[in-house]
Design a protein around this motif. Structure first.
Motif, PDB file in Angstrom:
ATOM      1  N   ASP A 246       1.016  -1.195  -0.120  1.00  0.00           N
ATOM      2  CA  ASP A 246       0.007   0.221   0.022  1.00  0.00           C
ATOM      3  C   ASP A 246       0.764   1.365  -0.169  1.00  0.00           C
ATOM      4  O   ASP A 246       0.507   2.229  -0.673  1.00  0.00           O
ATOM      5  CB  ASP A 246      -1.060   0.070   1.309  1.00  0.00           C
ATOM      6  N   GLU A 247       1.808   1.287   0.891  1.00  0.00           N
ATOM      7  CA  GLU A 247       2.609   2.540   0.988  1.00  0.00           C
ATOM      8  C   GLU A 247       3.547   2.520  -0.275  1.00  0.00           C
ATOM      9  O   GLU A 247       3.718   3.828  -0.785  1.00  0.00           O
ATOM     10  CB  GLU A 247       3.670   2.140   2.014  1.00  0.00           C
ATOM     11  N   LEU A 248       4.100   1.663  -0.950  1.00  0.00           N
ATOM     12  CA  LEU A 248       4.794   1.620  -2.226  1.00  0.00           C
ATOM     13  C   LEU A 248       3.728   2.129  -3.340  1.00  0.00           C
ATOM     14  O   LEU A 248       4.105   3.088  -4.368  1.00  0.00           O
ATOM     15  CB  LEU A 248       5.319   0.499  -2.638  1.00  0.00           C
ATOM     16  N   ARG A 249       2.479   1.557  -3.395  1.00  0.00           N
ATOM     17  CA  ARG A 249       1.443   2.136  -4.118  1.00  0.00           C
ATOM     18  C   ARG A 249       1.242   3.614  -4.296  1.00  0.00           C
ATOM     19  O   ARG A 249       0.880   4.383  -5.277  1.00  0.00           O
ATOM     20  CB  ARG A 249       0.291   1.166  -4.086  1.00  0.00           C
ATOM     21  N   ARG A 250       1.109   3.853  -3.013  1.00  0.00           N
ATOM     22  CA  ARG A 250       0.771   5.365  -2.803  1.00  0.00           C
ATOM     23  C   ARG A 250       2.051   6.114  -3.398  1.00  0.00           C
ATOM     24  O   ARG A 250       1.651   7.383  -4.013  1.00  0.00           O
ATOM     25  CB  ARG A 250       0.777   5.675  -1.214  1.00  0.00           C
ATOM     26  N   GLU A 251       3.226   5.811  -2.973  1.00  0.00           N
ATOM     27  CA  GLU A 251       4.305   6.670  -3.611  1.00  0.00           C
ATOM     28  C   GLU A 251       4.338   6.773  -5.048  1.00  0.00           C
ATOM     29  O   GLU A 251       4.727   7.608  -5.768  1.00  0.00           O
ATOM     30  CB  GLU A 251       5.630   6.040  -2.910  1.00  0.00           C
ATOM     31  N   ILE A 252       4.043   5.704  -5.762  1.00  0.00           N
ATOM     32  CA  ILE A 252       4.015   5.468  -7.307  1.00  0.00           C
ATOM     33  C   ILE A 252       2.752   6.517  -7.565  1.00  0.00           C
ATOM     34  O   ILE A 252       3.194   7.153  -8.609  1.00  0.00           O
ATOM     35  CB  ILE A 252       3.658   4.084  -7.744  1.00  0.00           C
ATOM     36  N   ARG A 253       1.727   6.340  -7.079  1.00  0.00           N
ATOM     37  CA  ARG A 253       0.659   7.401  -7.450  1.00  0.00           C
ATOM     38  C   ARG A 253       1.078   8.715  -7.343  1.00  0.00           C
ATOM     39  O   ARG A 253       0.537   9.535  -7.834  1.00  0.00           O
ATOM     40  CB  ARG A 253      -0.879   7.097  -6.584  1.00  0.00           C
ATOM     41  N   ALA A 254       1.781   9.142  -6.231  1.00  0.00           N
ATOM     42  CA  ALA A 254       2.247  10.265  -5.833  1.00  0.00           C
ATOM     43  C   ALA A 254       3.327  10.857  -6.585  1.00  0.00           C
ATOM     44  O   ALA A 254       3.638  12.128  -6.636  1.00  0.00           O
ATOM     45  CB  ALA A 254       2.487  10.550  -4.211  1.00  0.00           C
TER      46      ALA A 254
END
Length: 167
Positions: A20-28
């Protein structure tokens, strides 16, 4: 602190938290398409998890199509379309084989033609497509190795002292 005001404990496995954290960083936009993600060891230290847990987190993102992995090289953010973040839809097989349009044309990828759970791409089986891609990657890898050898030979020739012609 009363029980009603205490934060609820998230019971999801640690690999999902990391994913989830890595996904958020990719989206950001912290990681852009083509960027390499940190290696497993860095993810282990960052999230305080075991190696297999870090691998599982990246497997989730890979299954969703957000990243791809090249053996011996690492994991990279996949190309995506959209502005201002990831316009992301998980692949149909990941969502329980629901048929959903992927890409600009609804019939680019058709799920469930032929054998059950046998995706096809424009009438070609996924196995054939992946085999062709694997073969192309092998050819490109061989070409890359040949170029590396040529560069090393040129460097070596440049480092050798030039000898005057003998008469």
């Amino acid at each position: 602190m009363t029980p009603a005001s205490s934060p609820k404990h998230d019971r999801r496995p640690p690999y999902q938290h990391a994913a989830d954290e890595l996904r958020r960083e990719i989206r950001a936009g912290r990681y852009k398409p083509g960027d390499q993600l940190p290696p497993y060891r860095e993810l282990q230290e960052r999230f305080g998890v075991a190696n297999m847990t870090a691998r599982a987190a990246l497997n989730v993102l890979r299954d969703e199509g957000l990243i791809y992995t090249i053996q011996g090289r690492g994991s990279f953010v996949a190309d995506y379309e959209g502005k201002g973040g990831v316009d992301y839809t998980p692949p149909a097989w990941y969502l329980g084989n629901r048929v959903e349009p992927v890409g600009a044309e609804a019939d680019e990828i058709v799920i469930g033609k032929g054998k059950p759970d046998s995706p096809t791409v424009a009438g070609t089986s996924l196995t054939e497509v992946l085999t062709a891609l694997r073969d192309e990657i092998r050819v490109l890898s061989a070409e890359q190795q040949e170029l590396r050898r040529e560069v090393e030979a040129l460097k070596k020739a440049q480092q050798e002292p030039s000898r005057p012609p003998q008469s």
